[in-house]
Design an enzyme around this catalytic site. Structure first.
Site, PDB file in Angstrom:
ATOM      1  N   GLU A  70      -6.089  -8.122  -0.446  1.00  0.00           N
ATOM      2  CA  GLU A  70      -6.493  -8.106   0.961  1.00  0.00           C
ATOM      3  C   GLU A  70      -7.968  -7.737   1.055  1.00  0.00           C
ATOM      4  OE1 GLU A  70      -4.146  -5.605   3.469  1.00  0.00           O
ATOM      5  OE2 GLU A  70      -2.220  -6.307   2.659  1.00  0.00           O
ATOM      6  N   GLU A  83       0.841  -1.200   0.000  1.00  0.00           N
ATOM      7  CA  GLU A  83       0.000   0.000   0.000  1.00  0.00           C
ATOM      8  C   GLU A  83       0.877   1.251   0.000  1.00  0.00           C
ATOM      9  OE1 GLU A  83      -2.254  -0.772   3.509  1.00  0.00           O
ATOM     10  OE2 GLU A  83      -3.615  -2.178   2.521  1.00  0.00           O
TER      11      GLU A  83
END
Length: 400
Positions: free
Chosen positions: A328, A187
């Site tokens: 995720e 991320e």
């Protein structure tokens, strides 16, 4: 993801090196002959539902990776066997490098750490599972020693370091077949949650391009391997919208791959609505049309939003031949606030996986190994038992 974890003062680096000392020289029997040329549809179907080995190889102590430092035990083959037996077909293994990267100009990765990464990969790979490895905590501003920062002024140094680390990792795994997938980063963003800065997004795109070019040039099976790249902070809107994401070119891939086929995948994460999925309080504990208490259900992020988000990834990428991996997703345990919460977590998990299957995406559940209040875990990693069978059942039902 590092949004939810528990740190415990347990095994230190000495234990890690004791464990990894035996791994020196670890090797695999994989060969170039094992490599299959799968289409986007074929590999998506084979990857099925996935599971994250979270808060382990990306866990750190003061910038040094240590797989037990965030409260989980040493990873064992028995855990991976249990995950496979539960029905998962893919395991994503987040990996941090950080202080295990040496100094310039070579940026040599610690050999014992690479050996341990390889051994854990082999636990899953040798079970016939798909495996995804990435560069995880190196891009988090909140992690000591992180350096993969899009908003740093030192981009030439960052890019050189990034290229040399991936070159070493890719070389180490060059003989593995198509069941090993490299993911460029996790991320990565500038640390604030506003719309992406155009210049910084350009740096992220540059990292992805360096990653693809570097892996391809290491040879072996890497010139045909599927490679996974994210947009800004793995955010769906910032990846599909007009914010600056550029799919990297793939000019150095094998000439044997049909020109009509891609070998690049797109990564995104899904934790919406966050007040249900991740906020550590009892305000929102229910999700979806079956919620019985409107006050406990978020005002956004329900079934229609989920469908529109995944459809946008399908329209933008899947229709163009790029597989999409939702690397995720998940929701934390709030059953201490609301005894019905785990039922809604299962409803949510089934909806996410069913919608992913509808739009030909690969869903990968985030498990941080922590059971109990605010945990994401589906398994107890200390004794290799299932702790959330209802959520696992929901995931598998969603994939039918």
């Amino acid at each position: 993801m590092t949004k939810t974890f528990k740190k415990f003062s347990i095994a230190g680096l000495a234990l890690l090196f004791m464990a990894t000392a035996a791994f020196a020289g670890w090797s695999t029997k994989a060969s170039a002959a094992d490599m299959r040329s799968l289409t986007a549809a074929q590999i998506t179907a084979e990857m099925g539902a996935g599971w994250n080995l979270g808060n382990q190889l990306e866990a750190t102590v003061n910038g040094t990776p240590n797989e037990t430092s965030w409260g989980n035990p040493t990873i064992t083959p028995e855990l991976i066997k249990k995950v496979k037996a539960a029905g998962f077909k893919t395991i994503r293994i987040p990996v941090s490098y950080l202080n295990y990267i040496g100094s310039a100009p070579n940026y040599t990765v610690n050999a014992s750490w690479l050996n341990r990464i390889q051994q854990v990969v082999d636990y899953a790979y040798n079970e016939g599972l798909y495996v995804v490895i990435n560069m995880h905590g190196d891009g988090f501003h909140s992690i000591p020693g992180s350096w993969l920062h899009v908003n740093s002024s030192n981009q030439n140094v960052i890019r050189d370091k990034y290229q040399k680390v991936w070159q070493q990792v890719a070389t180490r795994f060059s003989a593995y077949n198509e069941r090993l997938i490299f993911e460029s980063m996790n991320e990565v963003f500038d640390g604030n949650y506003n719309n992406p800065n155009t210049s910084y997004y350009g740096n992220l795109n540059a990292y992805n391009q360096i990653f693809v070019d570097t892996v391809r040039k290491t040879g072996g099976n890497n010139n045909a391997r599927w490679l996974l790249v994210p947009g800004w902070n793995t955010n769906i809107d910032y990846t599909v919208g007009n914010y600056g994401f550029v799919v990297p070119t793939d000019n150095f891939r094998s000439s044997a791959i049909p020109s009509s086929q891609k070998r690049i995948m797109i990564s995104a994460h899904y934790y919406s609505p966050w007040d249900f999925a991740g906020e550590e309080n009892g305000n929102i504990t229910q999700w979806g049309a079956t919620a019985t208490n409107p006050a406990k259900r978020s005002t956004w992020g329900q079934e229609d939003y989920l469908d529109s988000q995944f459809k946008s990834m399908y329209d933008k990428f899947v229709t163009q031949g790029y597989p999409v991996v939702m690397g995720e997703f998940g929701s934390i345990d709030k059953s201490s606030y609301d005894s019905s919460n785990n039922n809604y977590r299962a409803v949510y998990a089934k909806a996410v996986t069913a919608t992913a299957k509808k739009y030909k995406l690969v869903p990968v559940y985030w498990d941080n190994g922590f059971n109990g209040q605010h945990g994401f875990a589906l398994f107890n990693r200390f004794n290799n038992t299932v702790t959330q069978q209802n959520i696992i059942n929901a995931i598998m039902q969603g994939m039918q």
